[in-house]
Design a protein around this motif. Structure first.
Motif, PDB file in Angstrom:
ATOM      1  N   ARG A 126      57.310  39.042 -19.124  1.00 30.42           N
ATOM      2  CA  ARG A 126      57.190  37.790 -19.867  1.00 30.42           C
ATOM      3  C   ARG A 126      57.579  36.605 -19.001  1.00 30.42           C
ATOM      4  O   ARG A 126      58.485  36.687 -18.168  1.00 30.42           O
ATOM      5  N   TRP A 127      56.862  35.514 -19.213  1.00 32.48           N
ATOM      6  CA  TRP A 127      57.306  34.195 -18.755  1.00 32.48           C
ATOM      7  C   TRP A 127      56.759  33.190 -19.761  1.00 32.48           C
ATOM      8  O   TRP A 127      56.040  33.574 -20.697  1.00 32.48           O
ATOM      9  N   SER A 128      57.117  31.952 -19.626  1.00 31.18           N
ATOM     10  CA  SER A 128      56.718  30.938 -20.600  1.00 31.18           C
ATOM     11  C   SER A 128      55.196  30.914 -20.755  1.00 31.18           C
ATOM     12  O   SER A 128      54.463  30.692 -19.793  1.00 31.18           O
ATOM     13  N   GLY A 129      54.728  31.187 -21.983  1.00 29.79           N
ATOM     14  CA  GLY A 129      53.298  31.174 -22.246  1.00 29.79           C
ATOM     15  C   GLY A 129      52.584  32.468 -21.935  1.00 29.79           C
ATOM     16  O   GLY A 129      51.350  32.541 -22.040  1.00 29.79           O
ATOM     17  N   ARG A 153      57.837  30.591 -15.312  1.00 28.13           N
ATOM     18  CA  ARG A 153      59.208  30.144 -15.569  1.00 28.13           C
ATOM     19  C   ARG A 153      59.986  31.232 -16.310  1.00 28.13           C
ATOM     20  O   ARG A 153      59.501  31.799 -17.282  1.00 28.13           O
ATOM     21  N   ASN A 154      61.178  31.495 -15.823  1.00 26.61           N
ATOM     22  CA  ASN A 154      62.085  32.449 -16.485  1.00 26.61           C
ATOM     23  C   ASN A 154      61.427  33.813 -16.693  1.00 26.61           C
ATOM     24  O   ASN A 154      61.363  34.336 -17.811  1.00 26.61           O
TER      25      ASN A 154
END
Length: 214
Positions: A126-129, A153-154
């Motif tokens: 997972r990442w943003s979006g 991101r993240n």
């Protein structure tokens, strides 16, 4: 090379693998990371995803790995993927791996999926979006808005309990159309690995040498 069109160059999956590996070597990657780069581009292309394009974009933007000295840049997904592979058993037993910001994170998806196959476990990335589930023999993308992100991101990889459903993707075979700009970038970088011709190499049989056979 299989063929060309106005939109791109059609390459077999093995050609994508070889080109990606040579391009990675041309940017200074070690042999091990270069092999991973080629495999990742090939794996993604096999699922109809932008593997070669992501690799070309990665090699023409700042990234943090052993091949560069830009510690402020996002992590290289090839180097981060090696770390992910080393931690795959821990992830399978419930330990999340948080990688922070990763350049061209789609390439990391290939690494996560290969780890899921090697360990016969189910992993999520997972990442943003973006959110995907990696099965031992397939892939399901649940949230794909961030599939083309230049920076994830993240980024987090974790274990999952999921059932295969009709949205799962399966790897295909054959060839893929690679964007011409990406192909040209990778081919240019691959060219850096070729040794320049010398009189000695020509006279020893590389090329036509100095003899005129006409």
């Amino acid at each position: 090379m299989t063929g060309a069109s106005n939109d791109g160059i059609r390459l077999s999956l093995s050609e994508i693998d070889a080109l990606g590996k040579k391009a990675a070597r041309g940017t200074g990657c070690s042999w091990g990371l270069a092999e991973e780069a080629g495999k990742s581009a090939r794996w993604l292309a096999g699922y109809g995803l932008a593997g070669p394009e992501s690799l070309a974009a990665l090699f023409t933007a700042p990234r943090c790995c052993g091949c560069t000295s830009d510690s402020a840049a996002p992590l290289c997904p090839i180097a981060a993927g090696a770390e992910l592979s080393d931690s795959a058993e821990d992830i399978a037993h419930g330990t999340d791996v948080r990688l922070g910001d990763v350049a061209q994170p789609l390439l990391l998806l290939a690494q996560a999926s290969r780890s899921a196959n090697a360990l016969q476990v189910i992993l999520t990335l997972r990442w943003s979006g973006f959110s995907a589930t990696c099965f031992p023999d397939g892939l399901s993308i649940e949230t794909g808005d961030g599939v083309g992100d230049a920076i994830g991101r993240n980024v987090v990889c974790s274990s999952a309990n999921a059932a295969i459903n009709e949205t799962d993707l399966r790897a295909g075979a054959g060839s893929r159309l690679v964007l011409r700009s990406a192909y040209e970038t990778l081919n240019r970088l691959a060219g850096k690995t070729y040794a320049p011709a010398t009189d000695t190499s020509r006279n020893s049989g590389a090329g036509a040498g100095t003899k005129d056979n006409d």
